[in-house]
Design a protein around this motif. Structure first.
Motif, PDB file in Angstrom:
ATOM      1  N   LEU A  25       0.829  -1.075   0.059  1.00 48.62           N
ATOM      2  CA  LEU A  25      -0.015   0.166   0.115  1.00 48.62           C
ATOM      3  C   LEU A  25       0.773   1.264   0.179  1.00 48.62           C
ATOM      4  O   LEU A  25       0.428   2.150  -0.839  1.00 48.62           O
ATOM      5  N   THR A  26       1.958   1.178   0.685  1.00 52.07           N
ATOM      6  CA  THR A  26       2.914   2.661   0.766  1.00 52.07           C
ATOM      7  C   THR A  26       3.544   2.842  -0.598  1.00 52.07           C
ATOM      8  O   THR A  26       3.579   3.891  -0.955  1.00 52.07           O
ATOM      9  N   GLY A  30       1.308   5.658  -0.984  1.00 52.84           N
ATOM     10  CA  GLY A  30       1.752   6.540   0.055  1.00 52.84           C
ATOM     11  C   GLY A  30       1.649   6.206   1.187  1.00 52.84           C
ATOM     12  O   GLY A  30       0.273   5.605   1.672  1.00 52.84           O
ATOM     13  N   TRP A  31       2.258   6.230   2.199  1.00 55.09           N
ATOM     14  CA  TRP A  31       2.153   5.947   3.713  1.00 55.09           C
ATOM     15  C   TRP A  31       1.039   6.606   4.003  1.00 55.09           C
ATOM     16  O   TRP A  31       0.109   6.145   5.135  1.00 55.09           O
ATOM     17  N   SER A  32       0.750   7.908   3.934  1.00 54.71           N
ATOM     18  CA  SER A  32      -0.473   8.783   4.338  1.00 54.71           C
ATOM     19  C   SER A  32      -1.762   8.104   4.239  1.00 54.71           C
ATOM     20  O   SER A  32      -2.580   8.388   4.807  1.00 54.71           O
ATOM     21  N   LYS A  33      -1.857   7.097   3.142  1.00 54.34           N
ATOM     22  CA  LYS A  33      -3.090   6.372   2.877  1.00 54.34           C
ATOM     23  C   LYS A  33      -3.180   4.976   3.449  1.00 54.34           C
ATOM     24  O   LYS A  33      -4.293   4.500   3.182  1.00 54.34           O
ATOM     25  N   VAL A  34      -2.184   4.740   4.199  1.00 49.70           N
ATOM     26  CA  VAL A  34      -2.310   3.358   4.916  1.00 49.70           C
ATOM     27  C   VAL A  34      -2.894   3.634   6.166  1.00 49.70           C
ATOM     28  O   VAL A  34      -2.396   4.153   7.125  1.00 49.70           O
ATOM     29  N   THR A  35      -4.325   3.300   6.175  1.00 52.07           N
ATOM     30  CA  THR A  35      -4.827   3.332   7.555  1.00 52.07           C
ATOM     31  C   THR A  35      -5.111   1.866   7.974  1.00 52.07           C
ATOM     32  O   THR A  35      -5.083   0.769   7.250  1.00 52.07           O
ATOM     33  N   MET A  36      -5.409   1.678   9.372  1.00 51.49           N
ATOM     34  CA  MET A  36      -5.621   0.249   9.614  1.00 51.49           C
ATOM     35  C   MET A  36      -6.656  -0.429   9.316  1.00 51.49           C
ATOM     36  O   MET A  36      -6.520  -1.737   9.081  1.00 51.49           O
ATOM     37  N   SER A  37      -7.849   0.130   8.720  1.00 48.30           N
ATOM     38  CA  SER A  37      -8.796  -0.450   8.344  1.00 48.30           C
ATOM     39  C   SER A  37      -8.403  -1.039   6.852  1.00 48.30           C
ATOM     40  O   SER A  37      -8.852  -2.148   6.552  1.00 48.30           O
ATOM     41  N   ARG A  38      -7.868  -0.074   6.269  1.00 50.91           N
ATOM     42  CA  ARG A  38      -7.533  -0.390   4.768  1.00 50.91           C
ATOM     43  C   ARG A  38      -6.396  -1.586   4.811  1.00 50.91           C
ATOM     44  O   ARG A  38      -6.620  -2.484   4.141  1.00 50.91           O
ATOM     45  N   LEU A  39      -5.456  -1.336   5.746  1.00 54.78           N
ATOM     46  CA  LEU A  39      -4.595  -2.505   5.846  1.00 54.78           C
ATOM     47  C   LEU A  39      -5.213  -3.619   6.195  1.00 54.78           C
ATOM     48  O   LEU A  39      -4.765  -4.836   5.764  1.00 54.78           O
ATOM     49  N   ALA A  41      -8.055  -4.764   5.414  1.00 50.91           N
ATOM     50  CA  ALA A  41      -8.882  -5.300   4.237  1.00 50.91           C
ATOM     51  C   ALA A  41      -7.781  -6.113   3.182  1.00 50.91           C
ATOM     52  O   ALA A  41      -7.928  -7.078   2.685  1.00 50.91           O
ATOM     53  N   GLU A  42      -6.503  -5.372   3.122  1.00 48.48           N
ATOM     54  CA  GLU A  42      -5.716  -5.803   2.095  1.00 48.48           C
ATOM     55  C   GLU A  42      -4.974  -6.938   2.689  1.00 48.48           C
ATOM     56  O   GLU A  42      -4.441  -7.931   1.891  1.00 48.48           O
ATOM     57  N   ARG A 109      11.612   3.561  -3.300  1.00 47.17           N
ATOM     58  CA  ARG A 109      11.261   4.798  -4.070  1.00 47.17           C
ATOM     59  C   ARG A 109      10.169   5.586  -3.457  1.00 47.17           C
ATOM     60  O   ARG A 109       9.933   6.848  -3.471  1.00 47.17           O
ATOM     61  N   ALA A 110       9.230   5.013  -2.556  1.00 38.06           N
ATOM     62  CA  ALA A 110       7.983   5.735  -1.835  1.00 38.06           C
ATOM     63  C   ALA A 110       8.766   6.556  -0.716  1.00 38.06           C
ATOM     64  O   ALA A 110       8.518   7.541  -0.252  1.00 38.06           O
ATOM     65  N   VAL A 111       9.698   5.884  -0.158  1.00 40.05           N
ATOM     66  CA  VAL A 111      10.516   6.444   0.990  1.00 40.05           C
ATOM     67  C   VAL A 111      11.076   7.599   0.672  1.00 40.05           C
ATOM     68  O   VAL A 111      11.236   8.546   1.366  1.00 40.05           O
ATOM     69  N   VAL A 112      11.863   7.377  -0.302  1.00 41.44           N
ATOM     70  CA  VAL A 112      12.803   8.605  -1.076  1.00 41.44           C
ATOM     71  C   VAL A 112      11.923   9.632  -1.351  1.00 41.44           C
ATOM     72  O   VAL A 112      12.398  10.863  -1.159  1.00 41.44           O
ATOM     73  N   SER A 113      11.027   9.485  -2.054  1.00 38.53           N
ATOM     74  CA  SER A 113      10.011  10.380  -2.433  1.00 38.53           C
ATOM     75  C   SER A 113       9.777  11.376  -1.478  1.00 38.53           C
ATOM     76  O   SER A 113       9.369  12.644  -1.747  1.00 38.53           O
ATOM     77  N   ALA A 114       9.648  10.918  -0.281  1.00 35.97           N
ATOM     78  CA  ALA A 114       9.222  11.703   1.052  1.00 35.97           C
ATOM     79  C   ALA A 114      10.228  12.907   1.099  1.00 35.97           C
ATOM     80  O   ALA A 114       9.930  14.096   1.479  1.00 35.97           O
ATOM     81  N   THR A 115      11.370  12.827   0.805  1.00 37.52           N
ATOM     82  CA  THR A 115      12.541  13.954   0.772  1.00 37.52           C
ATOM     83  C   THR A 115      12.347  15.092  -0.283  1.00 37.52           C
ATOM     84  O   THR A 115      12.951  16.107  -0.291  1.00 37.52           O
TER      85      THR A 115
END
Length: 201
Positions: A25-26, A30-39, A41-42, A109-115
Protein backbone atom coordinates in the motif's frame (compact mmCIF):
# COMPACT_ATOMS: atom_id res chain seq x y z
CA UNK A 1 -15.76 -28.71 27.40
CA UNK A 2 -16.84 -25.73 25.32
CA UNK A 3 -16.37 -26.05 21.59
CA UNK A 4 -13.97 -23.56 20.03
CA UNK A 5 -15.59 -22.09 16.94
CA UNK A 6 -13.32 -19.11 16.20
CA UNK A 7 -10.71 -19.77 13.54
CA UNK A 8 -7.16 -19.63 14.91
CA UNK A 9 -4.87 -17.02 13.37
CA UNK A 10 -1.14 -17.66 13.62
CA UNK A 11 0.22 -14.35 15.02
CA UNK A 12 3.57 -14.74 13.25
CA UNK A 13 1.95 -15.46 9.89
CA UNK A 14 -0.53 -12.63 10.39
CA UNK A 15 2.22 -10.16 11.28
CA UNK A 16 4.23 -11.03 8.16
CA UNK A 17 1.13 -10.72 5.97
CA UNK A 18 0.21 -7.37 7.51
CA UNK A 19 3.72 -5.93 7.08
CA UNK A 20 3.82 -7.11 3.46
CA UNK A 21 0.42 -5.52 2.85
CA UNK A 22 1.61 -2.24 4.40
CA UNK A 23 4.62 -2.24 2.08
CA UNK A 24 2.38 -2.80 -0.97
CA UNK A 25 0.00 0.00 0.00
CA UNK A 26 2.85 2.40 0.80
CA UNK A 27 4.51 1.62 -2.52
CA UNK A 28 1.34 2.17 -4.54
CA UNK A 29 -0.45 4.98 -2.70
CA UNK A 30 1.93 6.48 -0.12
CA UNK A 31 2.23 6.04 3.63
CA UNK A 32 -0.41 8.70 4.41
CA UNK A 33 -3.05 6.50 2.74
CA UNK A 34 -2.23 3.46 4.89
CA UNK A 35 -5.00 3.23 7.50
CA UNK A 36 -5.48 0.31 9.85
CA UNK A 37 -8.89 -0.46 8.30
CA UNK A 38 -7.53 -0.48 4.76
CA UNK A 39 -4.54 -2.50 5.88
CA UNK A 40 -6.78 -5.11 7.48
CA UNK A 41 -8.74 -5.47 4.23
CA UNK A 42 -5.54 -5.72 2.17
CA UNK A 43 -4.06 -8.36 4.47
CA UNK A 44 -7.30 -10.30 4.79
CA UNK A 45 -7.47 -10.06 8.59
CA UNK A 46 -9.58 -8.23 11.15
CA UNK A 47 -8.71 -4.73 12.28
CA UNK A 48 -8.13 -6.03 15.80
CA UNK A 49 -5.66 -8.56 14.43
CA UNK A 50 -3.70 -5.71 12.88
CA UNK A 51 -3.42 -3.96 16.23
CA UNK A 52 -2.57 -7.20 18.03
CA UNK A 53 0.12 -8.12 15.49
CA UNK A 54 1.89 -4.79 14.93
CA UNK A 55 0.62 -2.36 17.57
CA UNK A 56 0.33 1.30 16.61
CA UNK A 57 0.81 2.89 13.21
CA UNK A 58 4.27 4.03 14.32
CA UNK A 59 5.12 0.44 15.31
CA UNK A 60 3.94 -0.69 11.90
CA UNK A 61 6.23 1.83 10.19
CA UNK A 62 9.20 0.58 12.19
CA UNK A 63 8.40 -3.07 11.43
CA UNK A 64 8.06 -2.28 7.72
CA UNK A 65 11.43 -0.52 7.60
CA UNK A 66 13.21 -3.28 9.54
CA UNK A 67 11.69 -5.99 7.35
CA UNK A 68 12.77 -4.23 4.16
CA UNK A 69 16.24 -3.54 5.62
CA UNK A 70 16.71 -7.26 6.26
CA UNK A 71 16.30 -7.89 2.53
CA UNK A 72 19.14 -5.45 1.81
CA UNK A 73 21.34 -7.20 4.40
CA UNK A 74 20.71 -10.49 2.64
CA UNK A 75 21.89 -9.03 -0.67
CA UNK A 76 25.13 -7.86 0.99
CA UNK A 77 25.78 -11.24 2.59
CA UNK A 78 24.93 -13.02 -0.66
CA UNK A 79 27.54 -10.95 -2.51
CA UNK A 80 30.31 -11.70 -0.03
CA UNK A 81 29.46 -15.39 0.20
CA UNK A 82 29.66 -15.75 -3.57
CA UNK A 83 33.38 -14.82 -3.51
CA UNK A 84 34.91 -16.26 -0.30
CA UNK A 85 38.49 -16.07 -1.67
CA UNK A 86 38.46 -12.72 -3.49
CA UNK A 87 37.72 -9.62 -1.39
CA UNK A 88 37.46 -7.20 -4.30
CA UNK A 89 35.08 -9.47 -6.19
CA UNK A 90 33.07 -9.92 -3.00
CA UNK A 91 32.79 -6.18 -2.42
CA UNK A 92 31.80 -5.60 -6.03
CA UNK A 93 29.15 -8.34 -5.89
CA UNK A 94 27.74 -7.09 -2.57
CA UNK A 95 27.51 -3.54 -3.91
CA UNK A 96 25.99 -4.49 -7.24
CA UNK A 97 23.48 -6.88 -5.63
CA UNK A 98 22.35 -4.17 -3.22
CA UNK A 99 22.15 -1.40 -5.80
CA UNK A 100 20.26 -3.54 -8.33
CA UNK A 101 17.79 -4.53 -5.60
CA UNK A 102 17.38 -0.89 -4.57
CA UNK A 103 16.81 0.19 -8.17
CA UNK A 104 13.72 -1.98 -8.47
CA UNK A 105 12.45 -1.51 -4.92
CA UNK A 106 9.09 0.27 -4.99
CA UNK A 107 8.95 0.77 -1.22
CA UNK A 108 12.36 2.44 -1.18
CA UNK A 109 11.28 4.78 -3.96
CA UNK A 110 8.17 5.67 -1.95
CA UNK A 111 10.31 6.44 1.09
CA UNK A 112 12.80 8.49 -0.92
CA UNK A 113 9.97 10.48 -2.49
CA UNK A 114 9.27 11.85 0.99
CA UNK A 115 12.46 13.90 0.78
CA UNK A 116 10.87 15.75 -2.14
CA UNK A 117 7.69 16.54 -0.24
CA UNK A 118 5.54 13.79 -1.72
CA UNK A 119 4.62 12.29 1.65
CA UNK A 120 5.91 14.12 4.71
CA UNK A 121 4.51 11.47 7.06
CA UNK A 122 7.00 9.02 5.60
CA UNK A 123 10.06 11.08 6.56
CA UNK A 124 10.41 9.49 10.03
CA UNK A 125 11.00 6.15 8.28
CA UNK A 126 14.19 7.69 6.92
CA UNK A 127 15.36 9.81 9.83
CA UNK A 128 14.49 7.67 12.86
CA UNK A 129 16.28 4.58 11.66
CA UNK A 130 19.10 5.98 9.54
CA UNK A 131 21.84 5.73 12.18
CA UNK A 132 20.81 2.30 13.45
CA UNK A 133 20.58 1.04 9.87
CA UNK A 134 24.03 2.42 9.10
CA UNK A 135 25.46 0.71 12.18
CA UNK A 136 23.81 -2.61 11.36
CA UNK A 137 25.09 -2.61 7.77
CA UNK A 138 28.62 -1.86 8.98
CA UNK A 139 28.48 -4.77 11.42
CA UNK A 140 27.27 -7.12 8.66
CA UNK A 141 30.07 -6.00 6.32
CA UNK A 142 32.70 -6.13 9.08
CA UNK A 143 31.73 -9.72 9.94
CA UNK A 144 32.23 -10.75 6.34
CA UNK A 145 35.45 -8.74 5.79
CA UNK A 146 37.02 -10.33 8.89
CA UNK A 147 37.27 -13.64 7.02
CA UNK A 148 39.75 -12.15 4.49
CA UNK A 149 43.45 -11.52 4.98
CA UNK A 150 43.94 -7.75 4.89
CA UNK A 151 47.19 -6.03 5.79
CA UNK A 152 45.62 -3.07 7.56
CA UNK A 153 45.14 -2.16 11.20
CA UNK A 154 41.60 -2.88 12.49
CA UNK A 155 40.82 0.82 12.88
CA UNK A 156 41.86 1.48 9.26
CA UNK A 157 39.68 -1.39 8.07
CA UNK A 158 36.77 0.09 10.03
CA UNK A 159 37.38 3.44 8.32
CA UNK A 160 37.31 1.86 4.86
CA UNK A 161 34.11 -0.02 5.71
CA UNK A 162 32.49 3.17 6.96
CA UNK A 163 33.42 4.94 3.72
CA UNK A 164 32.09 2.11 1.55
CA UNK A 165 28.82 1.75 3.47
CA UNK A 166 28.11 5.49 3.52
CA UNK A 167 28.89 5.77 -0.20
CA UNK A 168 26.70 2.79 -1.03
CA UNK A 169 23.76 4.06 1.04
CA UNK A 170 24.06 7.45 -0.61
CA UNK A 171 23.76 5.82 -4.03
CA UNK A 172 20.89 3.63 -2.82
CA UNK A 173 18.95 6.76 -1.86
CA UNK A 174 20.01 8.92 -4.81
CA UNK A 175 21.64 6.91 -7.62
CA UNK A 176 23.86 8.88 -9.98
CA UNK A 177 24.94 5.99 -12.23
CA UNK A 178 23.99 2.40 -13.01
CA UNK A 179 24.44 -0.19 -10.24
CA UNK A 180 27.29 -1.74 -12.20
CA UNK A 181 29.11 1.57 -12.66
CA UNK A 182 28.70 2.55 -9.02
CA UNK A 183 29.87 -0.86 -7.80
CA UNK A 184 32.91 -0.58 -10.07
CA UNK A 185 33.78 2.91 -8.81
CA UNK A 186 33.53 2.08 -5.12
CA UNK A 187 35.42 -1.19 -5.57
CA UNK A 188 38.18 0.69 -7.41
CA UNK A 189 38.41 3.10 -4.49
CA UNK A 190 38.81 0.27 -1.98
CA UNK A 191 41.39 -1.47 -4.17
CA UNK A 192 43.35 1.78 -4.46
CA UNK A 193 43.44 2.18 -0.68
CA UNK A 194 44.64 -1.39 -0.20
CA UNK A 195 47.32 -1.08 -2.89
CA UNK A 196 48.53 2.16 -1.34
CA UNK A 197 49.06 0.22 1.88
CA UNK A 198 50.90 -2.62 0.17
CA UNK A 199 47.98 -5.02 0.15
CA UNK A 200 47.08 -7.10 -2.89
CA UNK A 201 43.68 -8.30 -1.61
Amino acid sequence: MAEVTAEYEDPISSRSRIIAAAARLTSSDGWSKVTMSRLAAEAGVSRQTVYNAVGSREDLAEAMVLTESAKFMFKIVEGFDSHPDDLMAAIHAALENTLVFAEGNALLRAVVSATHGADTELLPLLTTHSESLLGTVKVVVQNRVDSYEIGLEPERIATVIDLVVRSALSHVMQPSATPQETAESITWLVASVLRRNGNSA
